[in-house]
Write a protein that holds these residues in place. Structure first.
Motif, PDB file in Angstrom:
ATOM      1  N   ASN A 101     -50.654  46.497   5.227  1.00  0.00           N
ATOM      2  CA  ASN A 101     -51.124  45.080   5.387  1.00  0.00           C
ATOM      3  C   ASN A 101     -50.702  44.018   4.173  1.00  0.00           C
ATOM      4  OD1 ASN A 101     -53.619  45.749   6.829  1.00  0.00           O
ATOM      5  ND2 ASN A 101     -52.199  46.646   7.329  1.00  0.00           N
ATOM      6  N   ASN A 102     -50.126  44.689   3.107  1.00  0.00           N
ATOM      7  CA  ASN A 102     -51.068  43.848   1.665  1.00  0.00           C
ATOM      8  C   ASN A 102     -49.438  43.250   1.610  1.00  0.00           C
ATOM      9  OD1 ASN A 102     -51.308  42.300  -0.807  1.00  0.00           O
ATOM     10  ND2 ASN A 102     -49.481  43.941  -1.721  1.00  0.00           N
ATOM     11  N   PHE A 103     -48.383  44.232   2.118  1.00  0.00           N
ATOM     12  CA  PHE A 103     -46.876  43.203   1.914  1.00  0.00           C
ATOM     13  C   PHE A 103     -46.792  42.707   3.466  1.00  0.00           C
ATOM     14  CE2 PHE A 103     -44.667  47.975   0.161  1.00  0.00           C
ATOM     15  CZ  PHE A 103     -44.604  47.749  -0.908  1.00  0.00           C
ATOM     16  N   ALA A 104     -47.378  42.578   4.360  1.00  0.00           N
ATOM     17  CA  ALA A 104     -47.296  42.156   5.818  1.00  0.00           C
ATOM     18  C   ALA A 104     -48.133  40.389   5.177  1.00  0.00           C
ATOM     19  CB  ALA A 104     -48.162  41.978   6.978  1.00  0.00           C
ATOM     20  N   LEU A 105     -48.989  40.325   4.165  1.00  0.00           N
ATOM     21  CA  LEU A 105     -49.278  39.235   3.605  1.00  0.00           C
ATOM     22  C   LEU A 105     -48.880  38.584   2.879  1.00  0.00           C
ATOM     23  CD1 LEU A 105     -51.983  40.039   5.607  1.00  0.00           C
ATOM     24  CD2 LEU A 105     -53.562  39.326   3.732  1.00  0.00           C
ATOM     25  N   GLN A 106     -47.750  39.104   2.262  1.00  0.00           N
ATOM     26  CA  GLN A 106     -47.390  38.916   0.957  1.00  0.00           C
ATOM     27  C   GLN A 106     -45.900  38.249   1.414  1.00  0.00           C
ATOM     28  OE1 GLN A 106     -48.880  37.753  -1.087  1.00  0.00           O
ATOM     29  NE2 GLN A 106     -50.681  39.239  -2.031  1.00  0.00           N
ATOM     30  N   PHE A 107     -45.389  38.135   2.756  1.00  0.00           N
ATOM     31  CA  PHE A 107     -44.575  38.448   3.122  1.00  0.00           C
ATOM     32  C   PHE A 107     -43.495  39.005   2.508  1.00  0.00           C
ATOM     33  CE2 PHE A 107     -46.829  34.616   3.828  1.00  0.00           C
ATOM     34  CZ  PHE A 107     -46.892  34.560   4.938  1.00  0.00           C
ATOM     35  N   PHE A 108     -43.288  40.307   1.953  1.00  0.00           N
ATOM     36  CA  PHE A 108     -42.441  41.247   1.388  1.00  0.00           C
ATOM     37  C   PHE A 108     -41.759  42.398   2.840  1.00  0.00           C
ATOM     38  CE2 PHE A 108     -44.881  41.024  -2.212  1.00  0.00           C
ATOM     39  CZ  PHE A 108     -43.789  40.820  -3.479  1.00  0.00           C
ATOM     40  N   THR A 109     -40.712  42.945   2.763  1.00  0.00           N
ATOM     41  CA  THR A 109     -40.449  43.623   4.201  1.00  0.00           C
ATOM     42  C   THR A 109     -40.837  44.721   4.000  1.00  0.00           C
ATOM     43  OG1 THR A 109     -38.237  43.876   2.341  1.00  0.00           O
ATOM     44  CG2 THR A 109     -38.090  42.634   3.442  1.00  0.00           C
ATOM     45  N   PRO A 110     -41.238  45.233   4.827  1.00  0.00           N
ATOM     46  CA  PRO A 110     -41.860  46.690   4.822  1.00  0.00           C
ATOM     47  C   PRO A 110     -40.955  48.023   4.166  1.00  0.00           C
ATOM     48  CG  PRO A 110     -41.249  45.641   6.688  1.00  0.00           C
ATOM     49  CD  PRO A 110     -40.572  45.098   6.265  1.00  0.00           C
ATOM     50  N   GLU A 111     -39.761  47.980   4.277  1.00  0.00           N
ATOM     51  CA  GLU A 111     -38.462  49.057   3.780  1.00  0.00           C
ATOM     52  C   GLU A 111     -38.728  48.228   1.842  1.00  0.00           C
ATOM     53  OE1 GLU A 111     -38.257  52.110   3.939  1.00  0.00           O
ATOM     54  OE2 GLU A 111     -39.387  52.199   4.685  1.00  0.00           O
ATOM     55  N   PRO A 112     -37.913  48.748   1.707  1.00  0.00           N
ATOM     56  CA  PRO A 112     -37.570  47.842  -0.124  1.00  0.00           C
ATOM     57  C   PRO A 112     -36.284  47.192   0.596  1.00  0.00           C
ATOM     58  CG  PRO A 112     -38.040  50.056  -0.837  1.00  0.00           C
ATOM     59  CD  PRO A 112     -38.723  50.105   0.971  1.00  0.00           C
ATOM     60  N   LEU A 113     -36.184  46.092  -1.086  1.00  0.00           N
ATOM     61  CA  LEU A 113     -34.664  46.500   0.316  1.00  0.00           C
ATOM     62  C   LEU A 113     -33.026  46.643  -0.265  1.00  0.00           C
ATOM     63  CD1 LEU A 113     -33.324  43.333   1.103  1.00  0.00           C
ATOM     64  CD2 LEU A 113     -33.443  42.328  -0.787  1.00  0.00           C
ATOM     65  N   LEU A 114     -33.341  47.622  -0.998  1.00  0.00           N
ATOM     66  CA  LEU A 114     -32.620  48.577  -1.919  1.00  0.00           C
ATOM     67  C   LEU A 114     -32.129  49.457  -0.728  1.00  0.00           C
ATOM     68  CD1 LEU A 114     -30.680  49.812  -4.092  1.00  0.00           C
ATOM     69  CD2 LEU A 114     -32.568  50.987  -5.023  1.00  0.00           C
ATOM     70  N   ASN A 115     -33.283  50.075  -0.038  1.00  0.00           N
ATOM     71  CA  ASN A 115     -32.919  50.891   1.417  1.00  0.00           C
ATOM     72  C   ASN A 115     -32.219  50.494   1.683  1.00  0.00           C
ATOM     73  OD1 ASN A 115     -34.368  52.414  -0.190  1.00  0.00           O
ATOM     74  ND2 ASN A 115     -36.251  53.028   1.375  1.00  0.00           N
ATOM     75  N   VAL A 116     -32.694  49.026   2.343  1.00  0.00           N
ATOM     76  CA  VAL A 116     -31.836  48.620   3.450  1.00  0.00           C
ATOM     77  C   VAL A 116     -30.809  48.085   3.554  1.00  0.00           C
ATOM     78  CG1 VAL A 116     -31.802  46.156   4.938  1.00  0.00           C
ATOM     79  CG2 VAL A 116     -34.025  47.196   4.258  1.00  0.00           C
ATOM     80  N   THR A 117     -30.174  47.434   2.105  1.00  0.00           N
ATOM     81  CA  THR A 117     -28.883  47.235   1.772  1.00  0.00           C
ATOM     82  C   THR A 117     -28.254  48.456   1.790  1.00  0.00           C
ATOM     83  OG1 THR A 117     -29.096  47.512   0.179  1.00  0.00           O
ATOM     84  CG2 THR A 117     -29.372  45.206   1.093  1.00  0.00           C
ATOM     85  N   LEU A 118     -28.311  49.351   1.093  1.00  0.00           N
ATOM     86  CA  LEU A 118     -27.896  51.123   1.265  1.00  0.00           C
ATOM     87  C   LEU A 118     -27.229  51.238   2.588  1.00  0.00           C
ATOM     88  CD1 LEU A 118     -27.150  52.720  -0.904  1.00  0.00           C
ATOM     89  CD2 LEU A 118     -28.855  54.128  -0.854  1.00  0.00           C
ATOM     90  N   GLN A 119     -28.353  51.574   2.999  1.00  0.00           N
ATOM     91  CA  GLN A 119     -28.555  51.625   4.457  1.00  0.00           C
ATOM     92  C   GLN A 119     -27.218  51.489   5.416  1.00  0.00           C
ATOM     93  OE1 GLN A 119     -32.686  51.649   6.058  1.00  0.00           O
ATOM     94  NE2 GLN A 119     -32.843  53.939   5.010  1.00  0.00           N
ATOM     95  N   ALA A 120     -26.825  50.213   5.569  1.00  0.00           N
ATOM     96  CA  ALA A 120     -26.418  49.265   6.293  1.00  0.00           C
ATOM     97  C   ALA A 120     -25.182  49.031   5.804  1.00  0.00           C
ATOM     98  CB  ALA A 120     -26.820  47.600   5.874  1.00  0.00           C
ATOM     99  N   GLY A 121     -25.089  49.398   4.305  1.00  0.00           N
ATOM    100  CA  GLY A 121     -23.546  49.481   3.566  1.00  0.00           C
ATOM    101  C   GLY A 121     -23.642  51.267   4.398  1.00  0.00           C
ATOM    102  N   LEU A 122     -24.077  52.635   4.417  1.00  0.00           N
ATOM    103  CA  LEU A 122     -23.611  53.569   4.488  1.00  0.00           C
ATOM    104  C   LEU A 122     -22.918  53.813   6.434  1.00  0.00           C
ATOM    105  CD1 LEU A 122     -25.663  55.562   1.972  1.00  0.00           C
ATOM    106  CD2 LEU A 122     -23.767  55.210   2.043  1.00  0.00           C
TER     107      LEU A 122
END
Length: 396
Positions: free
Chosen positions: A272-293
């Motif tokens: 809920n806090n991430f949603a209110l603060q507009f953070f991504t649910p997953e760390p951007l490191l995970n997102v970029t790493l998964q996209a690259g792999l």
């Protein structure tokens, strides 16, 4: 090949700018709310004092005391607005700096330029800091941000604020989180959060665990009955704890008494806090790493005889394990990579077939032959051939 695709990379940067912009807007709304509330109270008080003074129902000393109370309230408002103003300045500055950071990227054209190397280093550092903050390493994250001079690119104080609530939940206290829910009540309603109910439910469970039945019943009447229209089933289950001791083996009451529910509350608050603060649910490191792999992953990566030493997915012990559950890459135009050199085989580096059928790049084979008296060795089988026996491969 070295040209940058600005749109693809910037598509991941939406929260990077949105966070300070939304915090700036939130500060403006808060200051406006305080001003409107105090101006309304001030107008009412002055009207009341004026009316009573005309009627003669207030002594001069009473008028003086009332005016002094108004001055004190205005002083309090001034302090609040000063703190809010500091937040506005902070997030305004961060918005400008972050927009300039993205504007700098828009002017970079190639991957091999020095400008892109510097820009990508900053991006990598802030992505790593975001990951560290989510994992609770606020001290090292702050040191890294300071050493790299990117304090305005990260939101350490937002994680510090939420950490206080999480630490309270770890101590099995709902008070801080309930206060947070109260402060963010309107925004939580917008995302249809049930966090407050979960907290109230847990506080009832703790009263039942201590067998304080009368207090638990009173608590349920005050805090659980307002939720009966939407959570009647959950309320019915939790009320059953009054008849079952903490050591019960009966489901679902055993599950309700389980201490692991506190971890669920932490996860729910964080979401809920991430949603209110507009953070991504997953760390951007995970997102970029998964996209690259995922863009590199092919069926060949998991076949030992076809693994490429230069492909990160082909290493089964590290990134290959992380990519196991990711989808395969989808290429409209396939690329053939030489197993010896790791270079792409194309019209400038033709694929060449050895007599045993294995294919390698022209550049790799000619370089090998120049060092071995015109002989080439197949790295897969160890067979040795003359370079003159190698034939061009035409792929259709």
């Amino acid at each position: 090949m070295n040209k940058l695709n600005h749109d693809q990379l910037l598509s991941l940067e939406h929260p990077f700018v949105k966070i300070p912009v939304e915090k700036f807007r939130s500060s403006l709304r808060t200051s406006q709310k305080h001003i409107e509330k105090e101006i309304g109270n001030l107008t009412d008080k002055i009207s009341e004092i004026s009316k009573k003074s005309v009627q003669g129902s207030m002594e001069p000393s009473q008028v003086e005391a009332a005016l002094e109370a108004i001055v004190n309230r205005l002083s309090t408002l001034k302090r609040k607005l000063k703190d809010i103003r500091a937040d506005e300045v902070l997030y305004s500055q961060r918005t400008k700096v972050r927009l300039q950071h993205l504007q700098d990227f828009a002017t970079i054209q190639t991957l091999d330029s020095d400008e892109y190397a510097r820009w990508s280093r900053v991006r990598l550092n802030r992505i790593v800091i975001d990951y560290m903050l989510r994992d609770g390493f606020r001290g090292p994250a702050a040191l890294l941000a300071k050493s790299e001079h990117i304090e305005d690119f990260v939101d350490i104080e937002l994680f510090a604020q939420s950490a206080k609530v999480e630490e309270a939940l770890e101590r099995q206290s709902c008070a801080e989180c309930l206060q947070w829910c109260k402060e963010n009540n309107s925004n939580l309603k917008k995302i249809k959060s049930t966090l407050e109910f979960s907290l109230r439910e847990q506080e009832f469970i703790e009263l039942a665990r201590e067998r304080r039945s009368q207090e638990a019943i009173a608590y349920a009447k005050k805090h659980l009955t307002p939720w009966q229209e939407t959570h009647m089933k959950e309320i019915s289950h939790v009320m059953g704890l009054l008849a079952f001791p903490p050591e019960t083996k009966c489901h679902p009451y055993k599950r309700l008494y389980d201490k692991s529910r506190w971890n669920d509350l932490i996860a729910q608050f964080r979401s809920n806090n991430f949603a209110l603060q507009f953070f991504t649910p997953e760390p951007l490191l995970n997102v970029t790493l998964q996209a690259g792999l995922s863009s590199l992953k092919t069926p060949m990566c998991y076949q030992p005889e076809h693994r490429n030493a230069n492909c990160p997915v082909c290493d089964p012990e590290t990134l290959g394990a992380l990519a196991m559950d990711l989808p395969l890459s989808h290429h409209f135009n396939s690329s053939i990579v030489c197993r010896i050199s790791g270079q792409i085989m194309n019209e400038d580096n033709l694929p060449m077939a050895l007599p045993n059928g294995y294919v390698y790049s022209y550049n790799a084979l000619t370089e090998m032959a120049s060092l071995n008296d015109g002989k080439v060795t197949c790295p897969r089988t160890g067979a040795v051939f003359n370079l003159t026996d190698v034939k061009k491969v035409f792929i259709s």
